[in-house]
Design an enzyme around this catalytic site. Structure first.
Site, mmCIF file in Angstrom:
data_model
loop_
_atom_site.group_PDB
_atom_site.id
_atom_site.type_symbol
_atom_site.label_atom_id
_atom_site.label_comp_id
_atom_site.label_asym_id
_atom_site.label_seq_id
_atom_site.Cartn_x
_atom_site.Cartn_y
_atom_site.Cartn_z
ATOM 1 C CG ASP A 1 -0.175 -0.301 2.515
ATOM 2 O OD1 ASP A 1 1.053 -0.080 2.531
ATOM 3 O OD2 ASP A 1 -0.805 -0.750 3.492
ATOM 4 C CD GLU B 1 0.321 -6.784 3.035
ATOM 5 O OE1 GLU B 1 0.305 -5.548 3.073
ATOM 6 O OE2 GLU B 1 1.189 -7.479 3.605
ATOM 7 C CD GLU C 1 0.795 4.222 4.733
ATOM 8 O OE1 GLU C 1 -0.070 4.898 5.351
ATOM 9 O OE2 GLU C 1 2.012 4.465 4.810
ATOM 10 C CG HIS D 1 7.386 3.456 9.665
ATOM 11 N ND1 HIS D 1 6.583 3.729 8.570
ATOM 12 C CD2 HIS D 1 7.182 2.160 9.958
ATOM 13 C CE1 HIS D 1 5.941 2.615 8.232
ATOM 14 N NE2 HIS D 1 6.274 1.662 9.061
ATOM 15 N NE ARG E 1 4.239 10.793 4.194
ATOM 16 C CZ ARG E 1 5.321 10.243 3.672
ATOM 17 N NH1 ARG E 1 5.629 8.998 3.970
ATOM 18 N NH2 ARG E 1 6.124 10.922 2.876
ATOM 19 C CG HIS F 1 11.590 4.672 8.925
ATOM 20 N ND1 HIS F 1 11.789 5.665 8.009
ATOM 21 C CD2 HIS F 1 10.924 3.687 8.273
ATOM 22 C CE1 HIS F 1 11.263 5.296 6.841
ATOM 23 N NE2 HIS F 1 10.731 4.091 6.982
HETATM 24 C C1 UD1 Z 1 7.040 4.435 3.346
HETATM 25 C C2 UD1 Z 1 5.585 4.137 2.951
HETATM 26 C C3 UD1 Z 1 4.873 3.416 4.085
HETATM 27 C C4 UD1 Z 1 5.643 2.189 4.520
HETATM 28 C C5 UD1 Z 1 7.075 2.589 4.864
HETATM 29 C C6 UD1 Z 1 7.893 1.360 5.183
HETATM 30 C C7 UD1 Z 1 4.458 5.748 1.491
HETATM 31 C C8 UD1 Z 1 3.781 7.044 1.411
HETATM 32 N N1 UD1 Z 1 4.909 5.408 2.722
HETATM 33 O O1 UD1 Z 1 7.019 5.356 4.416
HETATM 34 O O2 UD1 Z 1 3.584 3.008 3.632
HETATM 35 O O3 UD1 Z 1 5.012 1.644 5.659
HETATM 36 O O4 UD1 Z 1 7.678 3.233 3.731
HETATM 37 O O5 UD1 Z 1 9.068 1.708 5.832
HETATM 38 O O6 UD1 Z 1 4.598 5.060 0.510
HETATM 39 N N2 UD1 Z 1 14.526 7.692 3.868
HETATM 40 C C9 UD1 Z 1 15.890 7.541 3.693
HETATM 41 N N3 UD1 Z 1 16.369 6.318 3.308
HETATM 42 C C10 UD1 Z 1 15.564 5.254 3.097
HETATM 43 C C11 UD1 Z 1 14.186 5.409 3.296
HETATM 44 C C12 UD1 Z 1 13.675 6.636 3.673
HETATM 45 O O7 UD1 Z 1 16.648 8.468 3.873
HETATM 46 O O8 UD1 Z 1 16.060 4.163 2.765
HETATM 47 C C13 UD1 Z 1 13.997 9.025 4.280
HETATM 48 C C14 UD1 Z 1 14.045 10.039 3.120
HETATM 49 O O9 UD1 Z 1 14.320 11.300 3.633
HETATM 50 C C15 UD1 Z 1 12.620 9.967 2.579
HETATM 51 C C16 UD1 Z 1 11.843 9.783 3.880
HETATM 52 O O10 UD1 Z 1 12.624 8.895 4.670
HETATM 53 O O11 UD1 Z 1 12.237 11.126 1.868
HETATM 54 C C17 UD1 Z 1 10.434 9.259 3.708
HETATM 55 O O12 UD1 Z 1 10.392 8.108 2.867
HETATM 56 P P1 UD1 Z 1 8.965 7.649 2.266
HETATM 57 O O13 UD1 Z 1 9.151 6.394 1.492
HETATM 58 O O14 UD1 Z 1 8.287 8.788 1.600
HETATM 59 O O15 UD1 Z 1 8.088 7.384 3.563
HETATM 60 P P2 UD1 Z 1 8.246 6.321 4.707
HETATM 61 O O16 UD1 Z 1 7.914 7.007 5.979
HETATM 62 O O17 UD1 Z 1 9.530 5.613 4.579
HETATM 63 N N1 UDP Z 2 12.369 -4.488 9.562
HETATM 64 C C1 UDP Z 2 13.737 -4.670 9.322
HETATM 65 N N2 UDP Z 2 14.616 -3.872 10.010
HETATM 66 C C2 UDP Z 2 14.233 -2.926 10.907
HETATM 67 C C3 UDP Z 2 12.839 -2.741 11.125
HETATM 68 C C4 UDP Z 2 11.938 -3.537 10.430
HETATM 69 O O1 UDP Z 2 14.132 -5.516 8.540
HETATM 70 O O2 UDP Z 2 15.099 -2.257 11.498
HETATM 71 C C5 UDP Z 2 11.413 -5.322 8.797
HETATM 72 C C6 UDP Z 2 10.319 -6.016 9.593
HETATM 73 O O3 UDP Z 2 10.713 -7.312 10.001
HETATM 74 C C7 UDP Z 2 9.163 -6.069 8.610
HETATM 75 C C8 UDP Z 2 9.378 -4.843 7.749
HETATM 76 O O4 UDP Z 2 10.728 -4.445 7.947
HETATM 77 O O5 UDP Z 2 9.240 -7.196 7.744
HETATM 78 C C9 UDP Z 2 8.427 -3.759 8.167
HETATM 79 O O6 UDP Z 2 8.805 -2.575 7.569
HETATM 80 P P1 UDP Z 2 8.223 -1.177 8.033
HETATM 81 O O7 UDP Z 2 7.846 -1.238 9.465
HETATM 82 O O8 UDP Z 2 9.208 -0.166 7.594
HETATM 83 O O9 UDP Z 2 6.945 -1.022 7.094
HETATM 84 P P2 UDP Z 2 5.418 -1.474 7.228
HETATM 85 O O10 UDP Z 2 5.383 -2.944 7.405
HETATM 86 O O11 UDP Z 2 4.845 -0.729 8.385
HETATM 87 O O12 UDP Z 2 4.820 -1.023 5.952
#
Ligand code: UD1
Ligand code: UDP
Length: 369
Positions: A98, A120, A134, A206, A208, A239
């Site tokens: 999502d 999923e 999401e 993490h 939003r 995160h």
């Molecule tokens: C995203 C997804 C969320 C999912 C989560 C899993 C959207 C809107 N959100 O949220 O559904 O649960 O991923 O973790 O699709 N960043 C880094 N390095 C990384 C990843 C993120 O620096 O490897 C930082 C960057 O500044 C980036 C910010 O995190 O702009 C937000 O990343 P984004 O993918 O937009 O949102 P998440 O909170 O990671």
């Molecule tokens: N996870 C990981 N390392 C971490 C935190 C989470 O590998 O430090 C794994 C966790 O086991 C799960 C997935 O990442 O499989 C969940 O990711 P996240 O919480 O970022 O996203 P969400 O599931 O909420 O979309």
């Protein structure tokens, strides 16, 4: 024989973990050609998962920007995915979950009149603000989906209630359980997070919708618990989202029994879950994995799209209010019976064979079964 070309779109950490078994199953099948497109919505987190599962993407769209906004991310993804379709000329697209990458994959397929498979499918809270964005992403993707791979009967029921054609819905189990099984042995071997004689509480956050005050409340509760319980350790692999770090570091970064660390790779994280006493988390995937590992989860959200483990009594929704978090954590730390009731080891999300089912269903659709 002409192989069916499938573009698997993967953007973030959880998508990579949950698509890894599907990609492996498709790559092992002789009727299709599985092309992996990394959108790069996540950078470091995505690369971490690819390394663990030995996935080498065929293309990387590199869309991530620092502290990215949803509109800009959506725009970049849609344009880049459309170009990838041009380049690869697939017969179908496929994505999991999502995130914005998934919504854009479904839209990019739709604009090119290509069928889209949603792994999923059917998870719902019926509240567009929780989780944000999401719930909207998965509902919109669902509108554009040809194959809905629902992990559970209840996610299938959600789709039926939205009048999705039953012939397009397949209950497969969640591929996260396949992923978990595939690393369990490797994960156990070499990582030690819990210290001898001390209990470990694992924390992730993490979402939003929790940014700002809710996350500050969560941190206040962790700080209070840590101060009252010097014999318990808290491990928080944070995160990289700057909105998380800005709140978490000042609130709990200097407490002696709280460790903030960079995101753990999947092997390390599974080991940390196994060694934990319980988990505090707003993650989706963790709500699915921890029950299978017999670890209680207190979910730092008001709603969940994963009601099965809550109904089974092994996951509890506590929200983000200080008193609720502290009371629920106290119960798990002090009341052995309350703990035992939640640490039962049930796996409502799958049996570890979801990816094989998905591959067989697609093979049948393309006349290759
Ligand atoms: C995203 C997804 C969320 C999912 C989560 C899993 C959207 C809107 N959100 O949220 O559904 O649960 O991923 O973790 O699709 N960043 C880094 N390095 C990384 C990843 C993120 O620096 O490897 C930082 C960057 O500044 C980036 C910010 O995190 O702009 C937000 O990343 P984004 O993918 O937009 O949102 P998440 O909170 O990671
Ligand atoms: N996870 C990981 N390392 C971490 C935190 C989470 O590998 O430090 C794994 C966790 O086991 C799960 C997935 O990442 O499989 C969940 O990711 P996240 O919480 O970022 O996203 P969400 O599931 O909420 O979309």
């Amino acid at each position: 024989m002409n192989k069916t070309r499938i573009l698997c779109i993967v953007g973030t950490r959880p998508e990579a973990i949950k698509m890894a078994p599907v990609i492996a199953a498709l790559k092992a099948a002789d009727w299709c050609e599985c092309i992996v497109i990394a959108t790069g919505q996540h950078r470091e987190l995505l690369d971490q998962v690819f390394a663990v599962f030995d996935i080498r993407p065929d293309a990387d769209l590199k869309v991530m920007q620092e502290n990215q906004g949803l509109a800009g991310l959506t725009a970049r993804l849609l344009v880049a995915l459309d170009a990838a379709i041009d380049q690869w000329q697939p017969q179908m697209l496929m994505a999991q979950g999502d995130t914005t990458s998934v919504l854009c994959a479904a839209m990019a397929a739709f604009y090119r009149r290509l069928p889209f498979a949603h792994v999923e499918a059917g998870l719902r809270t019926h509240d567009l603000g929780n989780p944000f964005p999401e719930e909207m992403n998965r509902m919109m993707a669902g509108l554009l989906t040809r194959w809905h791979f629902a992990p559970t009967q209840s996610s299938c029921d959600n789709l039926l209630a939205e009048r999705v054609d039953p012939a397009r819905i397949f209950v497969t189990g969640n591929t996260v359980i396949d992923a978990l099984h595939s690393v369990a042995e490797r994960a156990d071997r070499s990582f030690q997070f819990a210290k001898p004689g001390r209990r470990l509480v694992l924390v992730t956050a993490h979402r939003r919708e929790n940014f700002g005050t809710p996350l500050a409340e969560i941190c206040r509760a962790i700080a209070a618990l840590a101060a009252r319980r010097p014999d318990v350790d808290f491990l928080f692999p944070w995160h990289p989202n700057p909105n998380v770090r800005a709140v978490v570091h000042p609130a709990i970064g200097s407490l002696p029994n709280v460790t903030l660390c960079e995101p753990l790779d999947y092997l390390q994280f599974v080991a940390a879950m196994r060694q934990s006493h319980f988990i505090l988390s707003d993650s989706g995937g963790v709500q699915e994995e921890a029950p299978a590992l017999a670890k209680p989860v207190l979910v730092l959200r008001r709603e969940t799209e994963r009601p099965e483990a809550v109904a089974a009594g092994v996951v509890k929704l506590v929200g983000h209010d200080f008193d609720d978090i502290v009371a629920a954590a106290d119960a798990l730390l002090d009341q052995p019976q309350a703990y035992a009731a939640m640490a039962r080891g049930v796996s409502p999300y799958g049996d570890g064979h979801a990816a094989a089912r998905i591959e067989r269903i697609l093979a049948a659709s393309f006349g290759a079964a």
